[in-house]
Design a protein around this motif. Structure first.
Motif, PDB file in Angstrom:
ATOM      1  N   PHE A   1     -97.177  27.359 -54.676  1.00 57.29           N
ATOM      2  CA  PHE A   1     -97.647  26.000 -54.988  1.00 57.29           C
ATOM      3  C   PHE A   1     -96.905  25.432 -56.199  1.00 57.29           C
ATOM      4  N   LEU A   2     -96.862  26.210 -57.270  1.00 51.09           N
ATOM      5  CA  LEU A   2     -96.217  25.746 -58.506  1.00 51.09           C
ATOM      6  C   LEU A   2     -94.715  25.575 -58.316  1.00 51.09           C
ATOM      7  N   ALA A   3     -94.087  26.499 -57.582  1.00 44.44           N
ATOM      8  CA  ALA A   3     -92.639  26.400 -57.347  1.00 44.44           C
ATOM      9  C   ALA A   3     -92.296  25.132 -56.579  1.00 44.44           C
ATOM     10  N   MET A   4     -93.111  24.787 -55.592  1.00 43.76           N
ATOM     11  CA  MET A   4     -92.875  23.554 -54.833  1.00 43.76           C
ATOM     12  C   MET A   4     -93.034  22.327 -55.728  1.00 43.76           C
ATOM     13  N   MET A   5     -94.058  22.337 -56.558  1.00 44.58           N
ATOM     14  CA  MET A   5     -94.317  21.186 -57.435  1.00 44.58           C
ATOM     15  C   MET A   5     -93.183  21.021 -58.460  1.00 44.58           C
TER      16      MET A   5
END
Length: 496
Positions: A357-361
């Motif tokens: 999730f954080l990597a995509m954001m």
């Protein structure tokens, strides 16, 4: 949950992981901008390199490559009228006329701002919808998983090919290939023809890399090389933000369209881009400007195709159903790392889920910064590499990578054979994605079907008496019926 978020933040903000993410986003933009290379090829070539990495590093890299490559195609589409990826074809229709009018920088700026917004929007939907769907998916058993896989395969072959019959043949071929090897219930070899290597079946990773990457390299041989000169001066990239307030609804609408299409298996960013573009033209106060350099068209296309990234991860993470060819590759990488996409991933590997999730954001934020500062430079750099150097590089990595990683020459030949299958299937108009999707979902379908029918007093009725299973089957039938009607109507129009 707060503890998991803190743990994920601690993982992703380690200096090495941040550098890895920055490098992968930049590399993804370069790959997307290079004519002929696609995000699927980039992720496929990356898979063998991740075998020695930790699961966190592997998926941080893949998320960065995924987001960057989807956006990168817009750079050469705008500056040179050469879509780096198929998803940027719509962007070229409006971006290139803008460049010819001296507004190439404005087009790049609008593409960058809208791409980043679309990506971030889809990430927000990914986070909230995945957590909800994962809870619902814990109620699924064999009948639900069989019906869901059936729906996914039907959606893919009906939407990815004009001919329903060709799509059906491609999907059936993939399902047949998925039965090769030892029986899933009884350890008895099937369709091995006495070849010992076939007893292990057809592994998804070398097969999908062959179908999608090796085949694409074969197709690149016949394409003309792109001109490596950006002829027009590019200015006004930063100042493009002043047009955004007037287009906020267009951006939001296109992002919603892209996210929804991303969630539906097999549709992909190209369809999202065309649909959002068509809706923008329909709702525009100045439809006559479209195809002549419309800012609304650039914004709609780029918002939609980048918002597919988060949407396509929703079914892959929560249900184990890939949303497109990119998440199909990522699912293969998960299986290699011993991870099982679906509800169990949220139960046993929630820290990895939050890292994704954080990597995509963060990837979409980096995409914004790199696009604003480096778009013109990347456009010139990406087109300097000639196809005669690119094709051997893609072929060597995609063929040799799986065999080295698995340590057997069987995987070497498997990649080549499936590369040829993918090449000739595409030539014949058969959807290669349907073959790959059926090959991956086939074992899940078969196991779920047989496990369901082995239940006490179970019969075919079990698939129609459970609410979720019935809903999936009815939706699949509706997709099939509407697709057949659409094809019949299209043929009648052509005949008339």
């Amino acid at each position: 949950m707060d503890g998991m978020i803190t743990q994920a933040l601690g993982i992703i903000f380690q200096p090495t992981q941040i550098l890895l993410l920055v490098g992968s986003v930049f590399s993804g933009i370069m790959v997307g901008a290079a004519p002929g290379l696609t995000s699927t090829i980039a992720i496929g070539l990356l898979i063998p390199l991740t075998f020695t990495m930790s699961k966190y590093s592997a998926f941080i890299m893949m998320c960065g490559i995924y987001c960057g490559s989807i956006y990168g195609g817009s750079i050469t589409a705008i500056l040179m009228n050469i879509p780096g990826t198929p998803t940027a074809a719509v962007t070229a229709m409006e971006g290139w006329p803008m460049t010819q009018k001296g507004e190439g920088g404005t087009a790049l700026g609008l593409a960058t701002y809208s791409s980043s917004f679309g990506g971030i929007f889809s990430c927000i939907i990914l986070i909230f919808l995945s957590l909800k769907l994962a809870r619902i998916a814990t109620l699924f058993a064999g009948p639900e998983y069989f019906s869901l896989c059936l729906l996914a395969i039907i959606v893919v072959f009906t939407m990815s090919c004009k001919s329903v019959l060709k799509g059906f043949i491609a999907a059936s071929f993939g399902l047949l290939l998925s039965t090769v090897g030892l029986d899933l219930i009884c350890p008895f070899p099937r369709f091995t023809f006495g070849i010992q290597e076939l007893t292990i079946g057809i592994p998804e990773v070398p097969a999908t890399i062959g179908l999608l990457c090796v085949a694409e390299a074969f197709r690149m041989v016949g394409r003309p090389a792109a001109s490596n000169i950006v002829r027009y001066k590019v200015t006004g990239v930063f100042s493009a933000y002043k047009y955004l307030p007037k287009m906020w609804f267009n951006i939001l609408r296109s992002s919603i369209i892209g996210t929804v299409i991303g969630i539906l298996p097999g549709l992909g960013a190209t369809m999202a881009s065309f649909m959002a573009y068509g809706e923008a033209k329909r709702a525009s106060k100045n439809p006559e400007e479209f195809c002549k350099g419309s800012k609304e068209g650039v914004v709609a296309s780029e918002s939609a195709n980048n918002s597919v990234t988060g949407g396509a991860l929703v079914p892959m993470l929560t249900l184990g159903i890939p949303g497109d060819s990119n998440t199909l590759m990522m699912m293969g990488a998960m299986l290699i790392h011993g991870l099982v996409p679906g509800p169990s991933l949220f139960r046993d590997q929630l820290d990895l889920v939050y890292v994704i999730f954080l990597a995509m954001m963060i990837s979409n934020v980096l995409l914004l910064l790199m696009g604003l500062f480096l778009a013109n430079f990347i456009g010139k750099l990406a087109t300097m590499v000639d196809n005669k150097y690119m094709i051997p590089f893609v072929l060597v990595l995609s063929i040799v990578g799986p065999s080295i990683s698995y340590g057997h020459v069987y995987y070497f030949w498997l990649s080549i054979v499936f590369g040829l299958i993918g090449y000739f299937f595409e030539k014949g108009g058969f959807p290669v994605l349907s073959v790959a999707m059926a090959l991956v979902l086939g074992p899940i379908m078969e196991k779920s079907l047989r496990a369901s029918l082995m239940l006490p007093d179970a019969g075919i009725k079990i698939f129609f008496t459970r609410p979720y299973s019935l809903a999936f089957i009815v939706t699949a039938i509706l997709f099939l019926v509407f697709s057949v009607r659409r094809e019949i109507k299209s043929r009648r129009c052509e005949a008339a």
